[in-house]
Design a protein around this motif. Structure first.
Motif, short mmCIF file in Angstrom:
data_model
loop_
_atom_site.label_atom_id
_atom_site.label_comp_id
_atom_site.label_asym_id
_atom_site.label_seq_id
_atom_site.Cartn_x
_atom_site.Cartn_y
_atom_site.Cartn_z
N ALA A 86 0.83 -1.21 0.00
CA ALA A 86 0.00 0.00 0.00
C ALA A 86 0.86 1.26 0.00
O ALA A 86 0.58 2.22 -0.74
CB ALA A 86 -0.93 -0.01 1.21
N ARG A 94 -6.64 8.20 -2.75
CA ARG A 94 -5.66 7.45 -1.97
C ARG A 94 -6.35 6.34 -1.16
O ARG A 94 -5.81 5.24 -1.01
CB ARG A 94 -4.92 8.40 -1.02
N THR A 120 -5.53 2.41 -1.51
CA THR A 120 -5.09 1.59 -0.36
C THR A 120 -5.86 0.29 -0.30
O THR A 120 -5.29 -0.79 -0.08
CB THR A 120 -5.26 2.38 0.94
#
Length: 269
Positions: free
Chosen positions: A28, A219, A223
């Motif tokens: 990640a 984001r 992730t």
């Protein structure tokens, strides 16, 4: 080969759940770093129409990748389940040899028990961690015991039948041993690993070109995407290497046989 060596270095020391979490976090973070670099050096302004096209293509690529990954996971899980059945069958045959030999005269029982003890100790101490078994094609799992049984002359019809059963069990143990040892080597070809690794990277990079209104939300999505891919890849690796790591497949069936032989010897004394 480089890929498998890298995974071996990363994943064979700590508990599987900790390793999985560390691997997910690492992937990640690398994905988020790539996204940051992408926004710094690549033009990301796209029209709504172009973003819709990119989304459609991304969905199609994700579907194809998911099917390939699901097929590999199913294949390695079936292999893992087959290994468990192989170990159980081998242990059953060894128990059968031990049970049938109990009806034979004491001078014959002792070398049979000694051979079974030696065999189980070899399995637990050596073959459980051997990645490249050098004796995979040995014609008999316990050659000395088989040779001894072939040289014995049965005194009664019962002994003759027992020797025949023992010989059949030894043949099955030899076949089951070869099958078990084959799982010491990866069943996933290097080409498949290359496709999975390359496909994962391509899918994450493709996501960078999607236009999401909020950078924080982008984001957040990334992730989840990279973390899920990392968990699936970790699962494939662990199932494909059942004898590696702390959560390796159990050798308890062979330890149980050793304990049974030890208890019998103590009882006889």
């Amino acid at each position: 080969m480089a890929t498998t060596a890298l995974y071996s270095t990363l994943f064979d020391t700590l508990p599987a759940n900790v390793l999985c979490l560390l691997f997910v976090v690492m992937v990640a973070l690398i994905s988020l770093a790539g996204l940051h670099l992408h926004h710094l050096y690549v033009e990301t302004k796209t029209s709504a129409q172009n973003n819709e096209v990119v989304g459609i293509i991304f969905g199609a690529v994700s579907l194809i990748y998911s099917l390939i990954l699901a097929f590999v996971i199913l294949a390695v899980w079936q292999d893992y389940d087959e290994l468990r059945k192989t170990i159980a069958s081998e242990a059953d045959r060894l128990n059968s040899i031990l049970a049938h030999s109990a009806t034979l005269p004491q001078p014959i029982q002792q070398p049979i028990k000694a051979a079974l003890t030696s065999y189980c100790n070899q399995v637990v101490a050596q073959e459980w961690s051997t990645l490249h078994p050098s004796q995979l094609h040995r014609p008999s799992a316990i050659p000395d015991l088989r040779l001894m049984l072939l040289q014995l002359q049965p005194q009664t019809k019962l002994e003759e039948n027992i020797y025949a059963v023992l010989d059949e069990d030894l043949s099955c143990v030899s076949d089951l041993r070869r099958s078990r040892l084959s799982f010491n080597q990866s069943h996933v070809p290097d080409l498949v690993w290359f496709i999975l690794n390359t496909g994962s990277i391509m899918l994450i990079i493709f996501y960078y070109f999607l236009n999401v209104p909020s950078m924080k939300l982008k984001r957040f999505y990334l992730t989840f995407l990279s973390g899920y891919i990392a968990m699936c890849m970790f699962l494939v690796y662990r199932l494909d290497r059942p004898f590696a790591g702390r959560e390796q497949i159990s050798s308890k069936p062979y330890l149980t046989i050793l304990e049974m032989i030890k208890q019998e010897q103590l009882t006889q004394k």
